[in-house]
Design a protein around this motif. Structure first.
Motif, PDB file in Angstrom:
ATOM      1  N   UNK A 168       0.825  -1.212   0.000  1.00 35.97           N
ATOM      2  CA  UNK A 168       0.000   0.000   0.000  1.00 35.97           C
ATOM      3  C   UNK A 168       0.862   1.266   0.000  1.00 35.97           C
ATOM      4  N   UNK A 169       1.900   1.280   0.820  1.00 39.68           N
ATOM      5  CA  UNK A 169       2.772   2.453   0.861  1.00 39.68           C
ATOM      6  C   UNK A 169       3.486   2.644  -0.471  1.00 39.68           C
ATOM      7  N   UNK A 170       3.886   1.548  -1.114  1.00 41.29           N
ATOM      8  CA  UNK A 170       4.525   1.656  -2.415  1.00 41.29           C
ATOM      9  C   UNK A 170       3.582   2.187  -3.471  1.00 41.29           C
ATOM     10  N   UNK A 171       2.326   1.746  -3.429  1.00 36.96           N
ATOM     11  CA  UNK A 171       1.329   2.237  -4.388  1.00 36.96           C
ATOM     12  C   UNK A 171       1.111   3.733  -4.237  1.00 36.96           C
ATOM     13  N   UNK A 172       0.942   4.187  -2.983  1.00 38.02           N
ATOM     14  CA  UNK A 172       0.664   5.603  -2.735  1.00 38.02           C
ATOM     15  C   UNK A 172       1.877   6.477  -3.084  1.00 38.02           C
ATOM     16  N   UNK A 173       3.053   6.094  -2.624  1.00 38.04           N
ATOM     17  CA  UNK A 173       4.248   6.898  -2.870  1.00 38.04           C
ATOM     18  C   UNK A 173       4.637   6.842  -4.346  1.00 38.04           C
ATOM     19  N   UNK A 174       4.595   5.654  -4.949  1.00 37.32           N
ATOM     20  CA  UNK A 174       4.963   5.530  -6.353  1.00 37.32           C
ATOM     21  C   UNK A 174       4.065   6.358  -7.252  1.00 37.32           C
ATOM     22  N   UNK A 175       2.747   6.224  -7.082  1.00 40.53           N
ATOM     23  CA  UNK A 175       1.833   7.033  -7.876  1.00 40.53           C
ATOM     24  C   UNK A 175       1.895   8.502  -7.513  1.00 40.53           C
ATOM     25  N   UNK A 176       2.158   8.794  -6.215  1.00 46.18           N
ATOM     26  CA  UNK A 176       2.163  10.188  -5.765  1.00 46.18           C
ATOM     27  C   UNK A 176       3.299  11.007  -6.341  1.00 46.18           C
ATOM     28  N   UNK A 177       4.500  10.426  -6.443  1.00 43.97           N
ATOM     29  CA  UNK A 177       5.627  11.209  -6.965  1.00 43.97           C
ATOM     30  C   UNK A 177       5.429  11.527  -8.441  1.00 43.97           C
ATOM     31  N   UNK A 178       4.887  10.577  -9.208  1.00 42.82           N
ATOM     32  CA  UNK A 178       4.624  10.850 -10.617  1.00 42.82           C
ATOM     33  C   UNK A 178       3.484  11.860 -10.762  1.00 42.82           C
ATOM     34  N   UNK A 179       2.515  11.798  -9.868  1.00 43.90           N
ATOM     35  CA  UNK A 179       1.422  12.781  -9.884  1.00 43.90           C
ATOM     36  C   UNK A 179       1.975  14.178  -9.599  1.00 43.90           C
ATOM     37  N   UNK A 180       2.913  14.268  -8.665  1.00 42.59           N
ATOM     38  CA  UNK A 180       3.539  15.558  -8.377  1.00 42.59           C
ATOM     39  C   UNK A 180       4.276  16.087  -9.600  1.00 42.59           C
ATOM     40  N   UNK A 181       5.002  15.216 -10.286  1.00 41.70           N
ATOM     41  CA  UNK A 181       5.705  15.628 -11.504  1.00 41.70           C
ATOM     42  C   UNK A 181       4.703  16.053 -12.564  1.00 41.70           C
TER      43      UNK A 181
END
Length: 446
Positions: free
Chosen positions: A252-265
């Motif tokens: 779950x943490x990998x899903x949120x952080x992985x998608x979140x950093x690309x969303x920020x970009x």
């Protein structure tokens, strides 16, 4: 030799055959999944209709579907219409078989049949005491089982990345029918509790003590909250007590952080660079990668992928004058590189992520510097002679808008007028439009 007493050549050959067969299925996924808008429609379309030639629609025989050999037997042409069959099909099958072999050596490896060497030592993906430990007396959580389960778990991720990369390269899109099911598999598979590489949270006591001593100026006098961080264990106790829950937390943490950093970009890049920096497919792709590997690995791949992408992007600009480049393949390359080179990357990763809470502070500070770095990248791009993309005013009435308007206004050629008689135009034109009866009626009553 490998576990079970089988010779290594036999195991690797079997793995290659399995990988090439799955590669044939990947070709079907690449060809059919983009044709459907929904996830369920895309997966139903994989099995119906059966494989057939896209030109003559002749069903492909089972013997012709044998990976690589079937294409060679047909000499790259359809058995029915003799039209050429793309060489990419056997290449995907062959290299996918090699991928299975290489990753088997990386993740499982070979080891002594007498059991004298630790089984974990055979794997390149081993983070010492942070990786899952085998449970004595259990076949499902033995060292051998852990290595093979994690190997299969990661191969599902890599196969998804192969499909996503090929589709992104062809169409510059990544369908949800590729990434969303992969996220579900990543979350469900993580509940095994033994397929992660290292835990969702850990800290290196030596690094923490060094940081705390520096903050105290060598006096040893630190605030109570900092003492709590300093004296915290290397791994929280609940991780060993609840292995399945911990596996789900990693995913779950990998899903949120992985998608979140690309969303920020995606958001920041679009505002600063004045163009879409990342597609939404890249967001879901990185979220899927994180769901399999965890948030630390997702961040590492996030920084590795641009190293491959920038070389191809510059070459693509100077050779073809194209600004856009699909990013999904580079996320896939970064993931494969991370898994392959993990044993070389691990000392640096342990030193970095071992900072515990101080790494989170450093990460937040890095995020705050992201927009200034994007502005610097825009300046460098201008110095290299790469102009900003043209800004299109959505209120401007363009030639394309006029043509679209006129086409919509004159769908019916009789709109706004009556025919003088049936002889005014060749009747075949009306028949081709399906308006012959209407034309006769208007001619008689015009």
């Amino acid at each position: 030799m490998v576990p079970g007493g089988l010779p290594i050549w036999f195991v690797l050959l079997s793995v290659f055959i399995l990988g090439s067969i799955i590669g044939s299925f990947l070709n079907v996924c690449v060809h059919r999944l983009p044709d459907h808008d929904t996830i369920s429609g895309g997966w139903k379309g994989l099995f119906h209709p059966p494989s057939r030639c896209p030109r003559c629609f002749h069903s492909i025989r089972l013997i012709d579907n044998i990976p690589v050999l079937g294409w060679l037997k047909l000499r790259g042409r359809c058995r029915k219409c003799s039209k050429p069959i793309s060489v990419r099909y056997p290449l995907v099958e062959f290299f996918n078989g090699l991928l299975w072999v290489v990753m088997y050596v990386v993740e499982v490896g070979t080891f002594r049949p007498d059991g004298g060497a630790p089984l974990h030592a055979a794997s390149w993906l081993y983070a010492l005491d942070l990786s899952p430990s085998p449970a004595p007396g259990s076949a499902w959580t033995s060292a051998e089982a852990i290595l093979h389960l994690r190997y299969l778990y990661h191969m599902i991720l890599l196969e998804m990345l192969v499909v996503a990369s090929l589709i992104d390269f062809d169409l510059k899109v990544i369908p949800d029918s590729v990434t969303v099911p992969a996220m579900a598999v990543g979350l469900i598979g993580s509940t095994l509790g033994c397929v992660h590489i290292f835990p969702v949270w850990f800290q290196d006591p030596g690094s923490i003590h060094t940081i705390c001593d520096n903050l105290s100026g060598g006096s040893g006098q630190i605030p109570a909250w900092l003492a709590i961080i300093r004296d915290a264990p290397r791994i929280p106790a609940w991780i060993d007590d609840w292995p399945r829950l911990h596996g789900l937390a990693v995913s779950l943490s990998g899903l949120v952080v992985g998608g979140g950093v690309i969303w920020l970009v995606r958001i920041s890049g679009s505002r600063v660079l004045k163009q879409e920096a990342m597609g939404f497919g890249d967001v879901t792709l990185m979220a899927a990668i994180g769901s399999f590997l965890g948030w630390q690995q997702a961040l590492t791949i996030f920084f590795i992928a641009p190293l491959f992408g920038v070389v191809f992007a510059l070459a693509n600009w100077f050779l073809r004058k194209e600004r856009e480049l699909p990013y999904g393949p580079f996320l896939a390359i970064g993931t494969l590189f991370f898994l392959y080179a993990f044993k070389h990357l691990w000392p640096n990763l342990e030193a970095t992520f071992g900072w515990g809470p101080f790494f989170v502070v450093m990460l937040v500070a890095g995020g705050a510097m992201f927009i200034p770095l994007l502005r610097l990248a825009r300046l460098v791009r201008r110095l290299l002679g790469i102009p900003d993309p043209p800004i299109t005013d959505s209120l401007e009435w363009r030639a394309a808008d006029q043509l679209h308007y006129r086409a919509g206004e004159r769908v019916d050629r009789f709109q706004g007028r009556w025919r003088a008689g049936p002889e005014a135009e060749w009747p075949g034109a009306d028949a081709g439009r399906g308006q012959r009866h209407e034309s006769d009626w208007r001619g008689e009553n015009g």
